[in-house]
Scaffold this motif. Sequence first.
Motif, mmCIF file in Angstrom:
data_model
loop_
_atom_site.group_PDB
_atom_site.id
_atom_site.type_symbol
_atom_site.label_atom_id
_atom_site.label_comp_id
_atom_site.label_asym_id
_atom_site.label_seq_id
_atom_site.Cartn_x
_atom_site.Cartn_y
_atom_site.Cartn_z
ATOM 1 N N GLY A 29 -50.626 12.584 -18.887
ATOM 2 C CA GLY A 29 -50.999 11.275 -19.398
ATOM 3 C C GLY A 29 -49.841 10.478 -19.971
ATOM 4 N N GLY A 30 -50.182 9.312 -20.472
ATOM 5 C CA GLY A 30 -49.186 8.371 -20.974
ATOM 6 C C GLY A 30 -48.377 8.879 -22.146
ATOM 7 N N GLN A 31 -48.937 9.773 -22.929
ATOM 8 C CA GLN A 31 -48.201 10.327 -24.069
ATOM 9 C C GLN A 31 -47.315 11.505 -23.657
ATOM 10 O OE1 GLN A 31 -48.218 8.804 -27.097
ATOM 11 N NE2 GLN A 31 -49.416 7.306 -25.951
ATOM 12 N N GLY A 32 -47.496 11.998 -22.445
ATOM 13 C CA GLY A 32 -46.692 13.101 -21.945
ATOM 14 C C GLY A 32 -45.476 12.592 -21.208
ATOM 15 N N ARG A 33 -44.665 13.529 -20.747
ATOM 16 C CA ARG A 33 -43.449 13.163 -20.040
ATOM 17 C C ARG A 33 -43.205 14.146 -18.911
ATOM 18 N NH1 ARG A 33 -42.477 8.961 -20.865
ATOM 19 N NH2 ARG A 33 -41.626 8.801 -22.925
ATOM 20 N N VAL A 34 -42.771 13.620 -17.762
ATOM 21 C CA VAL A 34 -42.393 14.434 -16.616
ATOM 22 C C VAL A 34 -40.939 14.106 -16.286
ATOM 23 C CG1 VAL A 34 -42.813 14.964 -14.183
ATOM 24 C CG2 VAL A 34 -44.742 14.434 -15.710
ATOM 25 N N TYR A 35 -40.120 15.133 -16.213
ATOM 26 C CA TYR A 35 -38.721 14.975 -15.846
ATOM 27 C C TYR A 35 -38.557 15.471 -14.423
ATOM 28 C CZ TYR A 35 -38.159 14.324 -20.824
ATOM 29 O OH TYR A 35 -38.283 13.854 -22.112
ATOM 30 N N ALA A 36 -38.278 14.557 -13.509
ATOM 31 C CA ALA A 36 -38.054 14.891 -12.105
ATOM 32 C C ALA A 36 -36.561 15.146 -11.937
ATOM 33 C CB ALA A 36 -38.512 13.750 -11.203
ATOM 34 N N ILE A 37 -36.202 16.394 -11.702
ATOM 35 C CA ILE A 37 -34.795 16.798 -11.621
ATOM 36 C C ILE A 37 -34.464 17.188 -10.191
ATOM 37 C CG2 ILE A 37 -33.063 18.424 -12.483
ATOM 38 C CD1 ILE A 37 -34.974 18.907 -14.888
ATOM 39 N N ASP A 38 -33.382 16.628 -9.679
ATOM 40 C CA ASP A 38 -32.970 17.001 -8.328
ATOM 41 C C ASP A 38 -31.487 16.732 -8.157
ATOM 42 O OD1 ASP A 38 -35.042 17.559 -5.744
ATOM 43 O OD2 ASP A 38 -32.926 17.221 -5.266
ATOM 44 N N VAL A 39 -30.907 17.395 -7.177
ATOM 45 C CA VAL A 39 -29.512 17.188 -6.821
ATOM 46 C C VAL A 39 -29.380 15.995 -5.874
ATOM 47 C CG1 VAL A 39 -29.515 18.791 -4.860
ATOM 48 C CG2 VAL A 39 -27.412 18.420 -6.155
ATOM 49 N N GLU A 40 -30.457 15.663 -5.177
ATOM 50 C CA GLU A 40 -30.447 14.582 -4.181
ATOM 51 C C GLU A 40 -30.793 13.236 -4.834
ATOM 52 O OE1 GLU A 40 -29.487 14.709 -1.061
ATOM 53 O OE2 GLU A 40 -29.211 16.892 -1.021
ATOM 54 N N ILE A 41 -29.814 12.381 -4.927
ATOM 55 C CA ILE A 41 -29.998 11.064 -5.547
ATOM 56 C C ILE A 41 -31.038 10.234 -4.798
ATOM 57 C CG2 ILE A 41 -28.809 8.918 -6.189
ATOM 58 C CD1 ILE A 41 -28.051 11.429 -7.846
ATOM 59 N N ASP A 42 -31.091 10.368 -3.467
ATOM 60 C CA ASP A 42 -32.054 9.601 -2.676
ATOM 61 C C ASP A 42 -33.494 9.988 -3.020
ATOM 62 O OD1 ASP A 42 -29.990 8.248 -1.446
ATOM 63 O OD2 ASP A 42 -30.036 9.469 0.371
ATOM 64 N N PHE A 43 -33.744 11.270 -3.263
ATOM 65 C CA PHE A 43 -35.084 11.699 -3.681
ATOM 66 C C PHE A 43 -35.450 11.057 -5.013
ATOM 67 C CE2 PHE A 43 -34.755 16.013 -1.303
ATOM 68 C CZ PHE A 43 -35.214 15.427 -0.143
ATOM 69 N N LEU A 44 -34.507 11.068 -5.938
ATOM 70 C CA LEU A 44 -34.775 10.502 -7.262
ATOM 71 C C LEU A 44 -35.004 8.995 -7.175
ATOM 72 C CD1 LEU A 44 -32.219 12.547 -9.373
ATOM 73 C CD2 LEU A 44 -34.682 12.942 -9.122
ATOM 74 N N ALA A 45 -34.265 8.309 -6.318
ATOM 75 C CA ALA A 45 -34.480 6.868 -6.122
ATOM 76 C C ALA A 45 -35.877 6.618 -5.560
ATOM 77 C CB ALA A 45 -33.409 6.297 -5.195
ATOM 78 N N PHE A 46 -36.310 7.459 -4.626
ATOM 79 C CA PHE A 46 -37.658 7.340 -4.061
ATOM 80 C C PHE A 46 -38.715 7.521 -5.149
ATOM 81 C CE2 PHE A 46 -41.420 9.397 -2.257
ATOM 82 C CZ PHE A 46 -41.826 8.441 -1.340
#
Length: 166
Positions: A29-46
């Motif tokens: 939910g809105g009070q939580g946080r998800v950290y999307a970690i990756d080595v691929e910058i293109d994945f993170l941009a997506f």
Amino acid sequence: TLALRPGQAIADLGSGGGYFCFRFADAVGGQGRVYAIDVEIDFLAFIRERAREKQIANVVTVPIPDVDRVLPLGALDWLFLRNVFHHLDDRVALLRGYRRFLKPSGRIAIVEHKPGFTLFDLRRPFGHYVKPEKIITEMEEAGYRAAARHDTLPGYSFTVFGLRRT
């Protein structure tokens, strides 16, 4: 199976295109946080673009070099790895280092291909798996203990680890 709750923080190490991180974002939910970690910058941009389009504000993208700067110390409820363990170099040292980001009650979920080989299964010849026993051994070396094993995903091992008390 993870029983994520609103307000929790989870890091998706090796988030790829965000399949799990968006499901996690909904669960915490809105009070939580998800950290999307990756080595691929293109994945993170997506992931960033998709989050913007869907107006999801609780997903933070983190390139691997920025992990130490971005992840909050002692704040993660979960660290999630799906089909990533076999890609990691020096897994014991890396995951020992991630302890500092976990709460004392924090958990690590590792979902990894099981070994096996059929005509149409390319995991074995290319090493895209780690045996469940090796995962447990390496996680113990890194300072964790197996807390649960799930057999809910055919072809995969699914183990949850907690911090080992010393």
